[in-house]
Design an enzyme around this catalytic site. Structure first.
Site, PDB file in Angstrom:
ATOM      1  N   LYS A  72       0.815  -1.219   0.000  1.00  0.00           N
ATOM      2  CA  LYS A  72       0.000   0.000   0.000  1.00  0.00           C
ATOM      3  C   LYS A  72       0.851   1.273   0.000  1.00  0.00           C
ATOM      4  O   LYS A  72       0.604   2.177  -0.780  1.00  0.00           O
ATOM      5  CB  LYS A  72      -0.890   0.060   1.255  1.00  0.00           C
ATOM      6  CG  LYS A  72      -1.947  -0.999   1.347  1.00  0.00           C
ATOM      7  CD  LYS A  72      -2.909  -0.733   2.508  1.00  0.00           C
ATOM      8  CE  LYS A  72      -2.257  -0.774   3.878  1.00  0.00           C
ATOM      9  NZ  LYS A  72      -1.805  -2.098   4.311  1.00  0.00           N
ATOM     10  N   ARG A  89     -10.019   1.606   8.788  1.00  0.00           N
ATOM     11  CA  ARG A  89      -9.735   0.197   9.059  1.00  0.00           C
ATOM     12  C   ARG A  89     -10.848  -0.461   9.865  1.00  0.00           C
ATOM     13  O   ARG A  89     -10.795  -1.663  10.078  1.00  0.00           O
ATOM     14  CB  ARG A  89      -8.446   0.095   9.857  1.00  0.00           C
ATOM     15  CG  ARG A  89      -7.180  -0.174   9.034  1.00  0.00           C
ATOM     16  CD  ARG A  89      -5.994  -0.069   9.981  1.00  0.00           C
ATOM     17  NE  ARG A  89      -4.860  -0.880   9.642  1.00  0.00           N
ATOM     18  CZ  ARG A  89      -3.735  -0.397   9.091  1.00  0.00           C
ATOM     19  NH1 ARG A  89      -3.648   0.848   8.741  1.00  0.00           N
ATOM     20  NH2 ARG A  89      -2.706  -1.193   8.882  1.00  0.00           N
ATOM     21  N   ARG A 127      11.189  -6.647   4.568  1.00  0.00           N
ATOM     22  CA  ARG A 127      11.144  -5.225   4.896  1.00  0.00           C
ATOM     23  C   ARG A 127      11.728  -4.979   6.293  1.00  0.00           C
ATOM     24  O   ARG A 127      12.373  -3.960   6.542  1.00  0.00           O
ATOM     25  CB  ARG A 127       9.694  -4.715   4.847  1.00  0.00           C
ATOM     26  CG  ARG A 127       9.577  -3.221   5.124  1.00  0.00           C
ATOM     27  CD  ARG A 127       8.185  -2.688   4.877  1.00  0.00           C
ATOM     28  NE  ARG A 127       7.263  -3.010   5.959  1.00  0.00           N
ATOM     29  CZ  ARG A 127       5.972  -2.730   5.944  1.00  0.00           C
ATOM     30  NH1 ARG A 127       5.441  -2.155   4.896  1.00  0.00           N
ATOM     31  NH2 ARG A 127       5.191  -3.033   6.958  1.00  0.00           N
ATOM     32  N   ARG A 139      11.392  -1.974  11.046  1.00  0.00           N
ATOM     33  CA  ARG A 139      10.137  -1.626  11.722  1.00  0.00           C
ATOM     34  C   ARG A 139       9.862  -2.621  12.837  1.00  0.00           C
ATOM     35  O   ARG A 139       9.916  -3.828  12.638  1.00  0.00           O
ATOM     36  CB  ARG A 139       8.978  -1.653  10.720  1.00  0.00           C
ATOM     37  CG  ARG A 139       8.570  -0.278  10.282  1.00  0.00           C
ATOM     38  CD  ARG A 139       7.465  -0.343   9.275  1.00  0.00           C
ATOM     39  NE  ARG A 139       6.199  -0.828   9.804  1.00  0.00           N
ATOM     40  CZ  ARG A 139       5.053  -0.706   9.170  1.00  0.00           C
ATOM     41  NH1 ARG A 139       5.010  -0.095   8.015  1.00  0.00           N
ATOM     42  NH2 ARG A 139       3.945  -1.186   9.689  1.00  0.00           N
ATOM     43  N   ARG A 152      -1.251  -9.023  12.878  1.00  0.00           N
ATOM     44  CA  ARG A 152      -1.778  -7.939  12.038  1.00  0.00           C
ATOM     45  C   ARG A 152      -2.664  -8.497  10.919  1.00  0.00           C
ATOM     46  O   ARG A 152      -3.675  -7.905  10.556  1.00  0.00           O
ATOM     47  CB  ARG A 152      -0.628  -7.107  11.459  1.00  0.00           C
ATOM     48  CG  ARG A 152      -0.033  -6.159  12.499  1.00  0.00           C
ATOM     49  CD  ARG A 152       1.373  -5.736  12.168  1.00  0.00           C
ATOM     50  NE  ARG A 152       1.482  -4.971  10.950  1.00  0.00           N
ATOM     51  CZ  ARG A 152       2.592  -4.884  10.221  1.00  0.00           C
ATOM     52  NH1 ARG A 152       3.681  -5.517  10.579  1.00  0.00           N
ATOM     53  NH2 ARG A 152       2.601  -4.171   9.124  1.00  0.00           N
TER      54      ARG A 152
HETATM   55  P1  AMP Z   1       0.403   0.588   8.486  1.00  0.00           P
HETATM   56  O1  AMP Z   1       1.612   1.458   8.285  1.00  0.00           O
HETATM   57  O2  AMP Z   1      -0.788   1.043   7.705  1.00  0.00           O
HETATM   58  O3  AMP Z   1       0.716  -0.874   8.283  1.00  0.00           O
HETATM   59  O4  AMP Z   1      -0.004   0.744  10.032  1.00  0.00           O
HETATM   60  C1  AMP Z   1       0.867   0.350  11.062  1.00  0.00           C
HETATM   61  C2  AMP Z   1       0.090   0.189  12.363  1.00  0.00           C
HETATM   62  O5  AMP Z   1      -0.486   1.449  12.746  1.00  0.00           O
HETATM   63  C3  AMP Z   1      -1.082  -0.779  12.302  1.00  0.00           C
HETATM   64  O6  AMP Z   1      -0.687  -2.130  12.501  1.00  0.00           O
HETATM   65  C4  AMP Z   1      -1.951  -0.258  13.447  1.00  0.00           C
HETATM   66  O7  AMP Z   1      -1.391  -0.647  14.696  1.00  0.00           O
HETATM   67  C5  AMP Z   1      -1.770   1.247  13.344  1.00  0.00           C
HETATM   68  N1  AMP Z   1      -2.789   1.868  12.460  1.00  0.00           N
HETATM   69  C6  AMP Z   1      -2.566   2.453  11.249  1.00  0.00           C
HETATM   70  N2  AMP Z   1      -3.708   2.929  10.727  1.00  0.00           N
HETATM   71  C7  AMP Z   1      -4.689   2.631  11.621  1.00  0.00           C
HETATM   72  C8  AMP Z   1      -6.098   2.825  11.646  1.00  0.00           C
HETATM   73  N3  AMP Z   1      -6.744   3.421  10.618  1.00  0.00           N
HETATM   74  N4  AMP Z   1      -6.776   2.391  12.742  1.00  0.00           N
HETATM   75  C9  AMP Z   1      -6.142   1.794  13.764  1.00  0.00           C
HETATM   76  N5  AMP Z   1      -4.823   1.541  13.796  1.00  0.00           N
HETATM   77  C10 AMP Z   1      -4.092   1.957  12.745  1.00  0.00           C
END
Ligand code: AMP
Length: 191
Positions: A13, A88, A127, A133, A144
């Site tokens: 993404k 989400r 990654r 990360r 996740r």
């Molecule tokens: P991402 O970079 O999109 O993979 O997000 C990394 C982490 O941030 C996720 O595993 C969640 O813990 C948190 N996170 C990101 N976006 C959201 C969201 N819209 N709602 C809740 N948690 C989020």
């Protein structure tokens, strides 16, 4: 143009969001990135969310919505955006819908990247080596995935029913996937 990009962790993404946003001249807004910055900067928000993020859970809707409201109020987001990783949950969809409706706007397209679970786990482990990360270890990744399947997967049906969903195979090179996305967007929204 107001768009979302969705898909399981590791589907690509973030990478694709950058390319699409650049193409349309709109900001790519990643809630995950905003949260990671808050953690690195040790802000009050960062302190509240670092545990849940490290475990691969979701940040509460309350905090997430505050962050998104503030970001979408910035001038660069006035005429369009691509949201990466938001909404989400059902609560986040409802909140976004309400905000947009207040301004007479709507989500124009939702790009859903699809990917086989084992392939994305392998991608995320790679990654982890490159970016370091904290939430890219196998146990957290599997968590996740499970949280995504339970909480976020069902949201695709909502956007499919509205006729705005574009599903794109997320496996392949960055350029191949980008090409698929642009072709699909072109057919759907004619841009
Ligand atoms: P991402 O970079 O999109 O993979 O997000 C990394 C982490 O941030 C996720 O595993 C969640 O813990 C948190 N996170 C990101 N976006 C959201 C969201 N819209 N709602 C809740 N948690 C989020």
């Amino acid at each position: 143009m107001r768009m979302l990009i969705m898909g399981p962790p590791g589907a690509g993404k973030g990478t694709q969001a950058g390319a699409i946003a650049e193409h349309y001249g709109i900001p790519a807004i990643s809630t995950g990135m905003i949260f990671r910055l808050a953690i690195t900067d040790r802000t009050a928000l960062g302190e509240r969310i670092k545990r849940v993020i490290a475990q691969g859970g979701y940040v509460s809707d309350d905090l997430t919505l505050q962050v998104v409201h503030a970001r979408l109020a910035q001038p660069d987001a006035a005429n369009g955006w691509l949201l990466d990783g938001f909404p989400r949950t059902v609560g986040q969809v409802v909140s976004l819908d309400n905000d947009l409706a207040n301004d007479g706007n709507k989500v124009d397209a939702v790009i859903a990247l699809t990917a086989d679970e084992d392939a994305v786990v392998a991608r995320l482990l790679k990654r982890a080596e490159i970016e370091g990360r904290e939430d890219d270890n196998e146990a957290t990744i599997r968590n996740r995935m499970a949280v995504y399947a339970a909480e976020t997967g069902p949201l695709l049906d909502v956007y499919r029913a509205r006729g705005v969903l574009i599903e794109v195979d997320g496996l392949g090179s960055v350029d191949e996937v980008a090409e698929r996305i642009f072709t699909a967007l072109d057919a759907k929204v004619g841009v």
